[in-house]
Design a protein around this motif. Structure first.
Motif, mmCIF file in Angstrom:
data_model
loop_
_atom_site.group_PDB
_atom_site.id
_atom_site.type_symbol
_atom_site.label_atom_id
_atom_site.label_comp_id
_atom_site.label_asym_id
_atom_site.label_seq_id
_atom_site.Cartn_x
_atom_site.Cartn_y
_atom_site.Cartn_z
ATOM 1 N N TYR A 181 6.479 18.103 -9.682
ATOM 2 C CA TYR A 181 7.497 17.421 -10.501
ATOM 3 C C TYR A 181 6.962 17.150 -11.913
ATOM 4 O O TYR A 181 7.629 17.429 -12.913
ATOM 5 N N PHE A 182 5.728 16.621 -11.999
ATOM 6 C CA PHE A 182 5.182 16.264 -13.312
ATOM 7 C C PHE A 182 4.800 17.504 -14.125
ATOM 8 O O PHE A 182 4.885 17.482 -15.356
ATOM 9 N N VAL A 183 4.411 18.574 -13.455
ATOM 10 C CA VAL A 183 4.134 19.827 -14.178
ATOM 11 C C VAL A 183 5.412 20.320 -14.847
ATOM 12 O O VAL A 183 5.404 20.709 -16.025
ATOM 13 N N ILE A 184 6.517 20.283 -14.088
ATOM 14 C CA ILE A 184 7.803 20.706 -14.651
ATOM 15 C C ILE A 184 8.230 19.752 -15.759
ATOM 16 O O ILE A 184 8.751 20.164 -16.805
ATOM 17 N N SER A 185 7.985 18.454 -15.538
ATOM 18 C CA SER A 185 8.389 17.445 -16.513
ATOM 19 C C SER A 185 7.650 17.604 -17.834
ATOM 20 O O SER A 185 8.223 17.431 -18.906
ATOM 21 N N VAL A 186 6.355 17.941 -17.754
ATOM 22 C CA VAL A 186 5.527 18.051 -18.964
ATOM 23 C C VAL A 186 5.720 19.394 -19.663
ATOM 24 O O VAL A 186 5.900 19.457 -20.881
ATOM 25 N N ILE A 206 9.161 7.846 -18.357
ATOM 26 C CA ILE A 206 10.229 7.252 -17.551
ATOM 27 C C ILE A 206 9.946 7.457 -16.069
ATOM 28 O O ILE A 206 10.173 6.568 -15.239
ATOM 29 N N SER A 207 9.445 8.631 -15.716
ATOM 30 C CA SER A 207 9.121 8.921 -14.309
ATOM 31 C C SER A 207 8.016 8.006 -13.801
ATOM 32 O O SER A 207 8.080 7.486 -12.679
ATOM 33 N N LEU A 208 6.979 7.791 -14.615
ATOM 34 C CA LEU A 208 5.887 6.896 -14.237
ATOM 35 C C LEU A 208 6.399 5.457 -14.088
ATOM 36 O O LEU A 208 5.973 4.724 -13.184
ATOM 37 N N ALA A 209 7.306 5.065 -14.977
ATOM 38 C CA ALA A 209 7.894 3.726 -14.872
ATOM 39 C C ALA A 209 8.698 3.589 -13.584
ATOM 40 O O ALA A 209 8.676 2.535 -12.932
ATOM 41 N N SER A 210 9.390 4.663 -13.189
ATOM 42 C CA SER A 210 10.165 4.647 -11.948
ATOM 43 C C SER A 210 9.257 4.486 -10.729
ATOM 44 O O SER A 210 9.591 3.774 -9.777
ATOM 45 N N ILE A 211 8.092 5.149 -10.754
ATOM 46 C CA ILE A 211 7.132 5.016 -9.660
ATOM 47 C C ILE A 211 6.620 3.576 -9.581
ATOM 48 O O ILE A 211 6.447 3.018 -8.498
ATOM 49 N N SER A 212 6.408 2.946 -10.741
ATOM 50 C CA SER A 212 5.966 1.552 -10.773
ATOM 51 C C SER A 212 7.030 0.628 -10.183
ATOM 52 O O SER A 212 6.707 -0.304 -9.437
ATOM 53 N N VAL A 213 8.289 0.910 -10.514
ATOM 54 C CA VAL A 213 9.391 0.126 -9.949
ATOM 55 C C VAL A 213 9.427 0.282 -8.434
ATOM 56 O O VAL A 213 9.586 -0.696 -7.692
ATOM 57 N N ALA A 214 9.244 1.521 -7.958
ATOM 58 C CA ALA A 214 9.262 1.778 -6.513
ATOM 59 C C ALA A 214 8.134 1.037 -5.808
ATOM 60 O O ALA A 214 8.325 0.440 -4.745
ATOM 61 N N ALA A 215 6.923 1.068 -6.396
ATOM 62 C CA ALA A 215 5.774 0.384 -5.793
ATOM 63 C C ALA A 215 6.026 -1.118 -5.688
ATOM 64 O O ALA A 215 5.742 -1.742 -4.653
ATOM 65 N N LEU A 216 6.564 -1.713 -6.756
ATOM 66 C CA LEU A 216 6.855 -3.144 -6.742
ATOM 67 C C LEU A 216 7.989 -3.460 -5.773
ATOM 68 O O LEU A 216 7.933 -4.448 -5.023
ATOM 69 N N ASP A 217 9.000 -2.601 -5.755
ATOM 70 C CA ASP A 217 10.157 -2.756 -4.864
ATOM 71 C C ASP A 217 9.701 -2.826 -3.405
ATOM 72 O O ASP A 217 10.022 -3.766 -2.671
ATOM 73 N N TRP A 218 8.920 -1.846 -2.979
ATOM 74 C CA TRP A 218 8.507 -1.794 -1.574
ATOM 75 C C TRP A 218 7.398 -2.788 -1.259
ATOM 76 O O TRP A 218 7.248 -3.216 -0.122
ATOM 77 N N GLY A 219 6.631 -3.178 -2.278
ATOM 78 C CA GLY A 219 5.638 -4.229 -2.071
ATOM 79 C C GLY A 219 6.324 -5.546 -1.739
ATOM 80 O O GLY A 219 5.898 -6.274 -0.823
#
Length: 314
Positions: A181-186, A206-219
């Motif tokens: 995903y990140f290879v395609i994104s970059v 934005i993708s990295l920020a989304s991963i941070s939101v997911a980590a906090l969400d499930w935490g």
């Protein structure tokens, strides 16, 4: 060319696997309910302290507030302005309804079209937003789960009939998807033009920020269930987080609404034997009530209030 029968079988395979997983989970839970009286389960519910219940409710509120981050990032991605309060309201109702009744692709989509559309967001922009939220949700799932399964490769319950004995290979596969995903994104500069709108791949930030939101969400979500487990269960939160993520992943992949049955089965099978299964079932019931049904009730009230307001304005 594939024969029509083969194509039909391939289409039905994921449905059959989800059904088998759901049935196996229900059998497992039914067995546990027979082994423990409902009275013992309800008795445990009454022993959960008021402080733990209130803290679990507060964490649930923070959790759903965190989920609005997916939509806030989505509006940044589609380059559309809208009051944060309106985005938060729509996102909360969408996730509260979608998480509980399932079929998020339909229920959450309908709510977003209903709300954002009345606030002047075009249908194409809403479609872009919906694609973004679903894409980044799965990106977050693969990224967080991949890291957790590599750090703590839990043994997979045999009842799930998965081809792996450990979650370690799953973690590797998930992180490979994230890397692609990140290879395609970059490096991928492709875009799709629909009418006057240009749809681009989400930027890495934005993708990295989304991963941070997911980590906090499930935490936060796992902390709710952790609080409702018996006091003195001797299970560290990081260790429990791995169990929770595995249950969440299995529930989401099963496509069963809310992961009902599948999620509970994984938690029951992987929780240490030092904790009574009756107490774990009680904690899971309390978790479902606080994290799923309470937000659903609030969301439905907010939805009805807004519909009444819209009707009066017309």
């Amino acid at each position: 060319m594939r024969s029509p029968i083969l194509r039909f079988c391939l289409k039905m395979l994921p449905i059959l696997l989800a059904l088998l997983l759901f049935v196996a989970s229900i059998i497992m839970i039914t067995h546990e309910l027979k082994a423990h009286s409902l009275q013992s389960i309800w008795q445990y519910l009454s022993t959960i302290s008021k402080g733990h219940k209130l803290t679990a409710i507060a964490l649930t509120g923070f959790g759903y507030l965190t989920m609005t981050g997916y939509d806030l990032l989505g509006f940044r991605y589609i380059n559309q302005s809208l009051a944060p309060a309106k985005i938060a309201l729509t996102a909360f109702i969408s996730y509260a309804v979608g998480n509980t009744i399932g079929f998020t692709a339909f229920s959450g989509t309908a709510i977003r079209y209903r709300f954002y559309g009345t606030w002047g967001v075009s249908k194409l922009k809403i479609a872009q937003l919906i694609i973004f939220t679903h894409l980044t949700f799965w990106l977050g799932l693969f990224a967080v789960s991949g890291v957790v399964f590599l750090v703590d490769p839990l043994s997979l319950p045999a009842i799930l009939h998965l081809p792996f004995k450990s979650a370690h290979p799953i973690g590797i596969i998930f992180l490979i998807f994230v890397s692609i995903y990140f290879v395609i994104s970059v490096f991928g500069k492709g875009s799709l033009k629909i009418g006057s709108e240009l749809i681009k791949f989400p930027a890495p930030k934005i993708s990295l920020a989304s991963i941070s939101v997911a980590a906090l969400d499930w935490g936060l979500a796992s902390a709710v269930l952790y609080l409702l487990l018996p006091v003195g269960h001797r299970l560290s939160f990081p260790g429990f987080f791995g169990i929770y993520i595995l249950g969440l992943t299995a529930g989401l992949i099963s496509s069963v609404p809310g992961g009902l049955g599948v999620f509970e089965t994984v938690i029951l099978l992987l929780t240490p034997s030092t904790v009574s299964n009756a107490d774990v079932l009680g904690a899971l019931i309390a978790y479902r009530a606080i994290y799923y049904f309470l937000p659903l009730i609030v969301a439905l009230i907010l939805f009805m209030v807004r519909e009444v307001q819209q009707h009066r304005m017309k």
